[in-house]
Design an enzyme around this catalytic site. Structure first.
Site, PDB file in Angstrom:
ATOM      1  CG  ASP A 175      -0.167   0.048   2.529  1.00 59.78           C
ATOM      2  OD1 ASP A 175       0.825  -0.720   2.662  1.00 59.78           O
ATOM      3  OD2 ASP A 175      -0.517   0.843   3.425  1.00 59.78           O
TER       4      ASP A 175
ATOM      5  CD  GLU B 172       4.430   0.903   6.806  1.00 58.47           C
ATOM      6  OE1 GLU B 172       5.265   1.169   7.694  1.00 58.47           O
ATOM      7  OE2 GLU B 172       4.081   1.732   5.929  1.00 58.47           O
TER       8      GLU B 172
END
Lengths: 512, 512
Positions: free
Chosen positions: A100, A165
């Site tokens: 991400d 994250e």
């Protein structure tokens, strides 16, 4: 054989530069922004599926583990587990990365579309290029190279990729704890490697062996139930804001000295061995001021020599005042007496400082200082969250393996650095498994992760793949039993799951 | 004649209770919310037209004066000027009120629709009922009563109604200055009367003869050009927030004492005459704590006896810290080192304190304190805006006229009060014309202006009309020349227009 391999490997990688750039462009084009799940959950899942496809194409096994923090109303992306396990007697490295990215928009001040990887002057501009798609995917190209060169992987590889994250890594802590139990995915991992931080400078590689911990506080003072008008009521009430400002002023002085009694008690003195580590580090104080936009304002740091400055960032605690909730924070003027104000501050902690003990010291301090004010208001200190500092050893074979790889690729020893911030997953891995975690940065300090014009140097992309490949070979050379076979201190799942427990070394007190 | 008049007048008013309530309901039903011009400019204009219609029905002349602060893209409601001038040799009173209201929605916690006037237990609940439609419109019902009773108005009346008071009174300051020039609308006004504040308590009427001034400051500290990460950078930079908190802590202590040198130099000592004014004032400290929701939290005020408390609100300066712009102000945790933070604070000033001098003292103070910090950061103090305190004399004939009216209606002497806040229009009227301004509150302290469940007691509505009516008759009894005829110090329009100039008494140094 390794020398022979490295030559073939380097040639192989060099020939595929455009392929690697094209693939990174494909990945960057998927806007897997985890802070906006409503619009981008589908993109994160696409990015995970794209990566899963590559792992399978390369002969790996994959599993999408349901994110335990997700709910029916708020589904979260799964954790992608992959494995290239050829021989259970070989040592196993688990590599972590995230798929991400931070949000980005051209309008924010990017010079090109953040989701179209754009090369300028040997730099690949795009969101996620360095954080963390570039480094994370490089592991796959290393596996691909071995496959195409017909070289067996020197170690087993387990892959742990998440998609949250940039939004607090929701769910993965629980997964790591759960999968560390006997018989589970992470239980036979001997080494961890995370490539998700950055070099200290622009040119010299480094290995990171320490992170600071944190203790975050909310200090609230209330004087009444509703905001009051400072004209009408001013002069009659003990104002909450006055008390809070007085209290916050007792925490830290302008020179950065923390004024809380006992706060330095557990900070270890610098040993000559530790100090020596700082000598060779390549770091330019002037560049640091320039990069952080301090130069044009005050042009003065709390410490103006390299060693003191780095120690202040890495191995000494600090206290920062972040802001105040509940007070007027807009532009212009408002004549309010806020009824309740909450001061936010945090300490960055260093090894041997226990967040719980720090919280007790801070509590004692603010209570004593508040008593001195003689105010009838209601004061409350909340210890919001905390994490211990993390410190590994540059001498651990895991680090030495990476150092050897770097030396071959770059022709120089890496610097051994710490970081001032916290990467909670590091401690979770170490605490849950007892195995060593290596932070192996690939990108340069000026890659602008999280900021506008994030980039990844083509040179770092290429050398990164080489370093990661050789690192596996160096790990493969390590003699002795698998560290994960060591059962010198048996651990139950319960013990592994104690939140915040510091279990470093529990599984491996013996030397490997 | 006055005694005979007052009996007939009181009977007349008492018979029309339901009519007055119905008319107030009509006015409250027009949602003239000036903070939301996009949706409510039309309602403000409707409210002004409704009022204009009544003035004309009663034989008055009207003029809608274009608001000079409006633009083509952002039109503002006009100022409504009305006059009932029967004889140029009579004295002239100008009555001010406003026809706009604060926003309100049932969902905010109202017990009934704020725009449907609702009677419960002798209280009329509705937005604008007390602030300021109820009091403002009462002047018209006074004129109506004279007309219907066949009694000549004892003084000329000029009406000045605006529609932007709740949003900074845009435009009216300029109008007042302009219309004070020779030959203009306000030039022959002898007395001003504003009925737009509240009693000190619930039961006893008062006249307000003083308002505090203000000096508002923005104190900014900058340490770098962009926000920094407290983990990564903490310990290396002189943090702006640390400096700002240290500086703000030097301004005022928890007991409310202002720590700026020289700030009390121009505060006059209390004379025995002034002190005596406080003796008779009806004020309950316990009720004050209850009403302002202080009791349930700390139950302790800075001063716990009536006299000290009122003096602290009215005749001593105070310093309040309002908040910080640029720092983290949200809920939860953010580990930021803000690059630039702006502390907001203001002092309430009392007569003889000059805002400009206060600004110089504050500047000297923060510069000295900042020098002590030894910080390389950039500090800047901005004097944002200021206004002098306003103080009139309870002995002025204008006040004594109102006191006599109150005595007839309520059978008691009013309290003479000041207020802690500022009503800038008061000084503008006085400075521009040199004539005396009376603050004549009609509503009670618990009317909840600006808050949920704003109300106006039926009793206050009825007695208010009576007080305003008799006040005109008491003004009519004042002997001597028209104060506005006094030209002991000739003034040019330029002189009248100096912004912020304190011209009190310019037109009338002589005793009337």
């Amino acid at each position: 054989m390794s020398d022979e391999f490295s030559k073939r490997f380097f040639d192989y990688v060099d020939e595929r530069k455009n392929l690697y750039i094209d693939r990174l462009a494909e990945a960057v084009a998927i806007p897997s922004v985890s802070s906006d799940l409503e619009n981008h959950l589908v993109d994160i899942n696409t990015m995970i599926a794209w990566t899963k496809g590559h792992i399978e194409r390369l002969g790996g096994l994959t599993e999408l583990v349901t994110n335990p923090a997700g709910t029916e109303n708020r589904p979260l992306p799964p954790i992608l587990c992959g494995s290239f396990v050829s021989n259970p007697h070989k040592k196993t490295v688990c590599v972590y990365g995230h798929l991400d990215v931070q949000p980005a928009a051209k309008d924010d001040g990017w010079d090109s579309n953040p989701f179209i990887l754009t090369e300028r002057d040997g730099k690949l501009y795009g969101r996620g290029s360095t954080d963390d798609k570039g480094p994370a995917l490089s592991w796959l190209w290393v596996v691909e190279a071995h496959r195409e060169l017909g070289v067996e992987l020197p170690v087993n590889i387990k892959i742990l990729y998440e998609g949250m994250e940039e939004s607090g890594s929701e769910g993965i802590f629980e997964i790591i704890q759960r999968e560390s139990a006997p018989g589970k995915f992470l239980n036979d991992v001997d080494f961890f490697c995370i490539s998700d931080n950055y070099w200290l400078g622009k040119n010299k590689p480094c290995l990171t062996y320490g992170l600071r911990g944190i203790a975050y506080f909310q200090l609230s003072v209330r004087c009444c139930e509703q905001d009051l008008h400072s004209g009408v009521l001013g002069g009659t009430v003990y104002e909450a804001m006055t008390d809070l400002i007085q209290l916050m002023a007792t925490l830290v002085d302008s020179s950065g000295r923390i004024l809380v009694d006992g706060i330095m008690d557990d900070v270890k003195p610098v040993t000559s061995k530790e100090e020596a580590l700082y000598n060779s580090i390549e770091f330019d104080v002037e560049e640091y001021k320039e990069e952080n936009k301090i130069k044009s304002v005050s042009d003065k740091l709390l410490h103006n020599d390299k060693k003191s400055l780095l120690m202040a960032r890495w191995r000494y605690p600090t206290l920062s005042l972040h802001g105040i909730e509940g007070a007027f924070s807009g532009s212009g003027a408002k004549t309010v007496i806020p009824s309740r104000v909450i001061g936010k501050f945090s300490l960055r902690l260093v090894p041997d400082q226990d967040p719980e003990k720090i919280a007790r010291l801070v509590k004692t301090h603010v209570e004593q200082e508040f008593a001195k004010l003689g105010s009838p208001n209601r004061m409350e200190l909340e210890y919001f969250h905390g994490a211990k500092a993390w410190l590994s050893s540059p001498n651990h074979p895991n680090y030495q393996a990476a150092a050897a790889a770097i030396k071959t690729v770059y022709g120089m020893e890496p610097d051994y650095t710490r970081e001032g911030g916290s990467i909670p997953i590091t401690s979770t891995m170490e605490d849950s498994t007892g195995m060593n975690v290596l932070l192996l940065p690939i990108g340069a300090c000026d890659d602008m992760a999280h900021s506008q014009n994030e980039k990844y140097n083509v040179k770092n992309l290429m050398n990164g793949i080489k370093v990661l490949g050789l690192y596996l070979h160096e790990l493969g050379k390590i003699k002795g039993p698998k560290p994960s076979d060591c059962r010198c201190v048996p651990l139950t799942l319960e013990e592994l799951s104690i939140p915040g427990a510091f279990m470093k070394g529990f599984r491996c007190k013996c030397e490997i």
